[in-house]
Each structure stands twice: as structure tokens, then as C-alpha cells.
Design a protein around this motif. Structure first.
Motif, PDB file in Angstrom:
ATOM      1  N   TRP A  87       0.821  -1.220   0.000  1.00 39.86           N
ATOM      2  CA  TRP A  87       0.000   0.000   0.000  1.00 39.86           C
ATOM      3  C   TRP A  87       0.853   1.267   0.000  1.00 39.86           C
ATOM      4  CZ3 TRP A  87       1.179   2.986   4.189  1.00 39.86           C
ATOM      5  CH2 TRP A  87       1.802   2.340   5.274  1.00 39.86           C
ATOM      6  N   TRP A  88       2.130   1.129   0.282  1.00 35.05           N
ATOM      7  CA  TRP A  88       3.028   2.287   0.408  1.00 35.05           C
ATOM      8  C   TRP A  88       3.113   3.024  -0.928  1.00 35.05           C
ATOM      9  CZ3 TRP A  88       5.734   3.411   5.004  1.00 35.05           C
ATOM     10  CH2 TRP A  88       6.721   4.411   4.914  1.00 35.05           C
ATOM     11  N   THR A  89       2.988   4.344  -0.875  1.00 32.14           N
ATOM     12  CA  THR A  89       3.041   5.159  -2.083  1.00 32.14           C
ATOM     13  C   THR A  89       3.865   6.407  -1.797  1.00 32.14           C
ATOM     14  OG1 THR A  89       1.669   6.231  -3.774  1.00 32.14           O
ATOM     15  CG2 THR A  89       0.795   6.216  -1.531  1.00 32.14           C
ATOM     16  N   SER A  90       3.603   7.518  -2.456  1.00 27.58           N
ATOM     17  CA  SER A  90       4.405   8.721  -2.222  1.00 27.58           C
ATOM     18  C   SER A  90       4.144   9.292  -0.829  1.00 27.58           C
ATOM     19  CB  SER A  90       4.091   9.786  -3.278  1.00 27.58           C
ATOM     20  OG  SER A  90       2.808  10.344  -3.064  1.00 27.58           O
ATOM     21  N   LEU A  91       5.146   9.964  -0.289  1.00 29.74           N
ATOM     22  CA  LEU A  91       5.000  10.549   1.044  1.00 29.74           C
ATOM     23  C   LEU A  91       3.824  11.522   1.092  1.00 29.74           C
ATOM     24  CD1 LEU A  91       8.717  11.217   2.102  1.00 29.74           C
ATOM     25  CD2 LEU A  91       7.315   9.187   2.453  1.00 29.74           C
ATOM     26  N   LYS A  92       3.674  12.321   0.047  1.00 24.25           N
ATOM     27  CA  LYS A  92       2.603  13.316   0.023  1.00 24.25           C
ATOM     28  C   LYS A  92       1.239  12.642   0.081  1.00 24.25           C
ATOM     29  CE  LYS A  92       0.800  17.239  -2.634  1.00 24.25           C
ATOM     30  NZ  LYS A  92       0.996  18.086  -3.852  1.00 24.25           N
ATOM     31  N   LYS A  93       1.044  11.590  -0.723  1.00 26.02           N
ATOM     32  CA  LYS A  93      -0.244  10.899  -0.728  1.00 26.02           C
ATOM     33  C   LYS A  93      -0.535  10.251   0.618  1.00 26.02           C
ATOM     34  CE  LYS A  93      -0.513   9.865  -5.684  1.00 26.02           C
ATOM     35  NZ  LYS A  93      -0.493   8.792  -6.714  1.00 26.02           N
ATOM     36  N   MET A  94       0.479   9.659   1.227  1.00 26.64           N
ATOM     37  CA  MET A  94       0.268   8.998   2.514  1.00 26.64           C
ATOM     38  C   MET A  94      -0.023  10.010   3.618  1.00 26.64           C
ATOM     39  SD  MET A  94       2.958   5.775   2.452  1.00 26.64           S
ATOM     40  CE  MET A  94       4.436   6.762   2.243  1.00 26.64           C
ATOM     41  N   GLN A  95       0.679  11.117   3.612  1.00 29.55           N
ATOM     42  CA  GLN A  95       0.435  12.134   4.620  1.00 29.55           C
ATOM     43  C   GLN A  95      -0.965  12.722   4.480  1.00 29.55           C
ATOM     44  OE1 GLN A  95       3.828  14.536   3.696  1.00 29.55           O
ATOM     45  NE2 GLN A  95       5.156  13.518   5.185  1.00 29.55           N
ATOM     46  N   GLN A  96      -1.393  12.972   3.247  1.00 27.74           N
ATOM     47  CA  GLN A  96      -2.732  13.507   3.029  1.00 27.74           C
ATOM     48  C   GLN A  96      -3.805  12.508   3.452  1.00 27.74           C
ATOM     49  OE1 GLN A  96      -2.649  14.584  -1.142  1.00 27.74           O
ATOM     50  NE2 GLN A  96      -1.946  16.669  -0.724  1.00 27.74           N
ATOM     51  N   ALA A  97      -3.627  11.257   3.075  1.00 25.32           N
ATOM     52  CA  ALA A  97      -4.638  10.243   3.375  1.00 25.32           C
ATOM     53  C   ALA A  97      -4.775   9.999   4.873  1.00 25.32           C
ATOM     54  CB  ALA A  97      -4.294   8.936   2.668  1.00 25.32           C
ATOM     55  N   THR A  98      -3.667  10.119   5.601  1.00 27.80           N
ATOM     56  CA  THR A  98      -3.695   9.879   7.048  1.00 27.80           C
ATOM     57  C   THR A  98      -3.796  11.170   7.855  1.00 27.80           C
ATOM     58  OG1 THR A  98      -1.270   9.877   7.151  1.00 27.80           O
ATOM     59  CG2 THR A  98      -2.361   7.751   6.816  1.00 27.80           C
ATOM     60  N   GLU A  99      -4.019  12.292   7.169  1.00 29.52           N
ATOM     61  CA  GLU A  99      -4.182  13.599   7.818  1.00 29.52           C
ATOM     62  C   GLU A  99      -2.995  13.924   8.723  1.00 29.52           C
ATOM     63  OE1 GLU A  99      -7.992  13.302   9.731  1.00 29.52           O
ATOM     64  OE2 GLU A  99      -9.074  13.542   7.836  1.00 29.52           O
ATOM     65  N   ASN A 100      -1.794  13.581   8.225  1.00 25.49           N
ATOM     66  CA  ASN A 100      -0.533  13.880   8.920  1.00 25.49           C
ATOM     67  C   ASN A 100      -0.454  13.266  10.320  1.00 25.49           C
ATOM     68  OD1 ASN A 100       0.738  15.521   6.853  1.00 25.49           O
ATOM     69  ND2 ASN A 100      -0.841  17.052   7.298  1.00 25.49           N
ATOM     70  N   LYS A 101      -1.081  12.126  10.507  1.00 23.47           N
ATOM     71  CA  LYS A 101      -1.027  11.449  11.811  1.00 23.47           C
ATOM     72  C   LYS A 101       0.186  10.536  11.933  1.00 23.47           C
ATOM     73  CE  LYS A 101      -6.040  11.647  12.372  1.00 23.47           C
ATOM     74  NZ  LYS A 101      -7.310  10.879  12.336  1.00 23.47           N
TER      75      LYS A 101
END
Length: 230
Positions: A87-101
Motif C-alpha cells: 500500500w506504500w506510495t508517495s509521502l505526500k499521498k500517505m500524509q494527506q490520506a492519514t491527515e498527517n497522523k
């Protein structure tokens, strides 16, 4: 303010779509064990390093069930990629999807007080009998990623460094690897890693070597308990 580490949570939703007890009875209800131990030990002021293989999900949207479950637990979470984290993708996409948690560790570093936390996924080591030319390319790339993380921390003035990998950096004290060499050259004092399970835990090096403490933190090898690093 403590720093803990745990790895290989291998979550798969609720109820789990891939129950882990097929790998042993001790995995029965393992998420509940992790949560209970985590809540007992970790406070909101603490940091937990998650050393990969967090979710069996095949894409980021599917992984959010597991990531949101972890986000509800106390403390700041620094997470790196494991070999099963598809499931790992770009840092930006992961941060946005997890609301920077989460703080996603890849080609970067994070700080906790006067300590820098660096890391990389790592890879299979050349001393493995199954090591191939394809592995060699990934091994070199992961070494470059680890060095980028360590160099950034050093350039920012941090001397107290904890390194986190998914794969073990050494199989035994007599081996060498690009990962161990980098940890030594950058003055790392503590390295946590996962990937290894069950009786295989006896096949990797743990202990102190050249001033660095190496510690396996795969959750099943530690009774599903986050391990205190500092």
C-alpha cells in the motif's frame, strides 16, 4: 518522553481478512494484545517507531482501516516500509490520506528532542544463499536511501541517532553489510529492525557490535510489546 519500537504488526482490517494465527496460536487476537500493551506503556508524549509490515492491504485506501486504528493509539508514530507494505506510495499521498497522523520515514529523518531517527527498508543481505543479481540492485538502492537519511541528520547537526530498518542489518556479528557499515560510519548508537519471526529470531544478530546496539522488534518475538529504545 520515551522512544519505543515495534514491527511487523501485520494488520488486515477488523475483522481481520488475513488472520495471523495460521502462523501460530500466539498470534490469536494479536491486535488486541498490541493495543493493550501499547496503551499500558506509551503516553501521548512518547514516540513509537513502526518497523514495517504494518498492513497486508494492497493499496493505500484499503490500508486506512489499519492505519487509522494505529493512529488512535497514544504517541507520535514514525513508520517505515516493509516488504509486505504494498500500500506504500508517495509521502505526500500517505500524509494527506492519514491527515498527517504519521511521520513516514524514507530518504529523510525525524527528530525527537535531541535525537534523530533515521532509516530505510533495508533488504536481503549478500551473505544469504538466496541473494540474486536483482537483490543486489535493491540492496544498493536501500543503502543509498539509508545514507541519505543519515547524512541529512548529520548535516542538521544531530549526533545522537537511532536507526530503524525493516530487514535485519546483520545475520551474525562476523558478517558485514552496507547497512552496518553506514551505521558505524555515521555514529549510530541504536538500531531497531523487524522482518524476522518465530524461531528464525535466533538466526540474526542482536546485541552490541562496534558500539551499536542491535535489537529485533518484530511484535511476535517481543510478546506483542513495544520495546523501549530510549
Amino acid at each position: 518522553m520515551n522512544i519505543y519500537a515495534i514491527g511487523d504488526l501485520h494488520l488486515s482490517g477488523n475483522p481481520p481478512s488475513k488472520p495471523m494465527e495460521i502462523f501460530g496460536e500466539h498470534w490469536q487476537g494479536h491486535a488486541a494484545k498490541v493495543a493493550a500493551n501499547w496503551q499500558q506503556l506509551v503516553t501521548d508524549d512518547d514516540t513509537v517507531i513502526i518497523c514495517g509490515d504494518t498492513s497486508w492491504a494492497m493499496d493505500l485506501q484499503a490500508a486506512l482501516t489499519d492505519l487509522n486504528w494505529i493512529a488512535m493509539l497514544p504517541g507520535r508514530k514514525i513508520i517505515l516500509r516493509g516488504n509486505h507494505d504494498y500500500w506504500w506510495t508517495s509521502l505526500k499521498k500517505m500524509q494527506q490520506a492519514t491527515e498527517n497522523k504519521f511521520s513516514f520515514l524514507q530518504n529523510n529523518f525525524y527528530t525527537c528532542g535531541d535525537t534523530a531517527i533515521c532509516g530505510s527498508r533495508g533488504w536481503l543481505l549478500p551473505s544469504s544463499e538466496s541473494f540474486t543479481n536483482d537483490d543486489a540492485a535493491i540492496y544498493r538502492r536501500e543503502g543509498m536511501r539509508l545514507e541519505a537519511s543519515l547524512a541529512a541528520a548529520k548535516q542538521a547537526g544531530y549526533d545522537d541517532i537511532i536507526a530503524a530498518l525493516h530487514y535485519p542489518p546483520l545475520y551474525d556479528a562476523g558478517n558485514a553489510s552496507i547497512f552496518a557499515e553506514l551505521l558505524e560510519s555515521y555514529g549510530v548508537r541504536y538500531c531497531v529492525f523487524g522482518h524476522i519471526h518465530g524461531s528464525d529470531a535466533g538466526l540474526v544478530f542482536e546485541g552490541i557490535r562496534k558500539g551499536i546496539t542491535y535489537k529485533l522488534v518484530s511484535c511476535d518475538t517481543q510478546n506483542f510489546m513495544p520495546q523501549l529504545v530510549k
